[in-house]
Design an enzyme around this catalytic site. Structure first.
Site, short mmCIF file in Angstrom:
data_model
loop_
_atom_site.label_atom_id
_atom_site.label_comp_id
_atom_site.label_asym_id
_atom_site.label_seq_id
_atom_site.Cartn_x
_atom_site.Cartn_y
_atom_site.Cartn_z
CG ASP A 12 41.42 40.63 41.53
OD1 ASP A 12 40.23 40.94 41.09
OD2 ASP A 12 42.48 41.17 41.68
N GLY A 16 33.32 35.67 42.47
CA GLY A 16 32.03 35.86 41.58
C GLY A 16 31.71 34.62 41.23
CB ALA A 38 33.57 44.62 43.51
CG HIS A 40 32.47 39.97 42.12
ND1 HIS A 40 31.80 39.82 43.13
CD2 HIS A 40 33.62 40.43 42.46
CE1 HIS A 40 32.40 40.35 44.11
NE2 HIS A 40 33.52 40.50 43.75
CB THR A 41 34.72 37.64 35.66
OG1 THR A 41 35.26 38.65 35.56
CG2 THR A 41 34.34 36.91 34.33
CB THR A 288 37.22 47.26 37.92
OG1 THR A 288 36.25 46.35 38.73
CG2 THR A 288 36.88 48.55 37.92
CB ALA A 320 44.51 24.07 41.56
CB THR A 392 37.77 21.86 37.71
OG1 THR A 392 36.39 22.00 37.51
CG2 THR A 392 37.71 20.92 39.21
#
Length: 402
Positions: A12, A16, A38, A40-41, A288, A320, A392
């Site tokens: 996570d 992706g 898995a 992956h967004t 998921t 971040a 970002t």
């Protein structure tokens, strides 16, 4: 050039999005391990996709994708994903191939996965119940069903009946609805290729290998037994691919904080309001399963461990921006155990018995803030690696080169 992009934590990490962004410079994106566990967004802006089995490549470009034999495939999930992509205007059938030696996740695997979790009670791992572990177990037991087996229906039926008999006798699990499996196989048969055919195809191509989960969930080097069923470390690339290939660079992805789903040790875990604030801001819910992820501060000892065991060359930091606005941000810098200090754990099994020493940073308003620059510099010094990119925001192009 051949590059591996993989996770340095418990999955996570945002691989992706990162893989999709990087994929534009590559001929192929290759999945080498894992299965539909898995999630992956990928946020394209005008639409969002969640990849469980389809490799994370920019569907708007010309990059192709390959699902290698280290992956275990739920045919129903794969077809639904490809069809979902088609609904938004992109037919990727001609851009995806899958290894003929890939093992298939069957309904009995999902049933057993759930039974095992219930039987373990408080010691349950917290799997996605997608049948991944049992499918890999059958592969090792030499009774698994591969895509290549389905080309001969008569032989495949014999194998399926044997598997059904085994599961009924051993676990009391009954299943005999095989026809849907053959129907799904027919839909995918034209994209199934032998591994050596792909070896020729990849020989002169630029290839981006997409890792799933993270180093800390690797079946060997992760926080066993709270791990996944596959080799999600970089060492899994060649075994998952089925033939040797030169890797030019290993790029590890990590979050500016840490999350994990399910049970298992988590030295820097936060609780209560602090954890919930990060969880809500970062939308930390499993792609998921939808389960809320456990959240904690960045853990440098375990990050160093992942770097060392994977041969990481450079890093990419994600999320971040989620920490923006916090008054203080902490980083775990070393472990304390039995009066000794550890910068990096020699044995990952020790991490459930440690206390953590922290360093505290002044928070940042945004990612242009000097306080954030100090945070980045500190991580680079402490790990000895450069952070090449910083994510970002949520969308694919919300990423900058450092």
């Amino acid at each position: 050039m051949n590059i591996v992009c993989y996770g340095l934590q418990w999955g996570d990490e945002g691989k992706g999005k990162v893989t999709t962004y990087l994929s534009r410079e590559f001929d192929y994106v290759v999945r080498y391990s894992g299965g539909s566990n898995a999630g992956h967004t990928v946020n394209y802006g005008e639409f969002k996709l969640v990849h469980h089995l389809v490799p994370s490549f920019d569907i708007r470009g010309n990059t192709k994708a390959y699902i290698a034999n280290g992956v275990v495939v739920d045919l129903d999930v794969l077809i639904k994903e490809i069809e979902e992509i088609k609904k938004i205007g992109f037919d990727v059938y001609d851009r995806i191939n899958i290894s003929s030696l890939t093992h298939i996740v069957l309904p009995v695997h999902k049933m057993l996965d759930e039974k095992l979790e219930i039987a373990k009670g408080e010691k349950a791992v917290g799997t996605t119940k997608r049948g991944i572990g049992p499918a890999y177990a059958d592969k090792v037991h030499r009774i698994g069903l591969r895509l290549v087996d389905l080309f001969d229906k008569e032989t495949a039926l014999e194998k399926l009946k044997f598997i059904s008999k085994m599961y009924k006798n051993l676990y009391g699990i009954e299943w005999d609805d095989y026809e849907i499996l053959f129907e799904n196989f027919e839909k995918l048969s034209r994209i199934i290729v032998p591994p050596l055919e792909m070896k020729e195809e990849l020989k002169n191509a630029n290839v981006l290998f997409e890792g799933t989960q993270g180093v800390l969930l690797d079946i060997d080097m992760g926080s066993y037994p709270y791990v996944t069923g596959s080799y999600c470390n970089t060492t899994g690339v060649e075994s998952g691919l089925g033939f040797p290939i030169k890797i030019d660079k290993r790029i590890g992805v990590f979050k500016a904080y840490v999350t994990r789903v399910g049970k298992g040790p988590f030295p820097t875990e936060l609780f209560g309001e602090e954890a919930e604030k990060i969880r809500i801001a970062g939308r930390e819910f499993g792609a998921t399963t939808g389960r809320p992820r456990r959240c904690g501060w960045l853990d440098l000892p375990i990050l160093r461990y992942a770097i060392e065991t994977s041969g990481c060359d450079e890093m990419i930091m994600t999320k971040a921006d989620i920490l923006s606005g916090l008054e203080k941000v902490k980083v775990g810098i070393r472990y304390l155990s039995n009066g000794r200090k550890f910068e990096i754990p020699n044995d990952i099994s020790m991490i459930d018995k440690v206390t953590v020493e922290y360093i505290e940073f002044n928070g940042w308003k945004n990612l242009e803030d000097d306080n954030f620059a100090k945070f980045v510099d500190f991580i680079e010094r402490e790990t000895g690696l450069k952070i090449a990119y910083i994510s970002t925001g949520e969308k694919i192009d919300d990423i900058r080169k450092v």
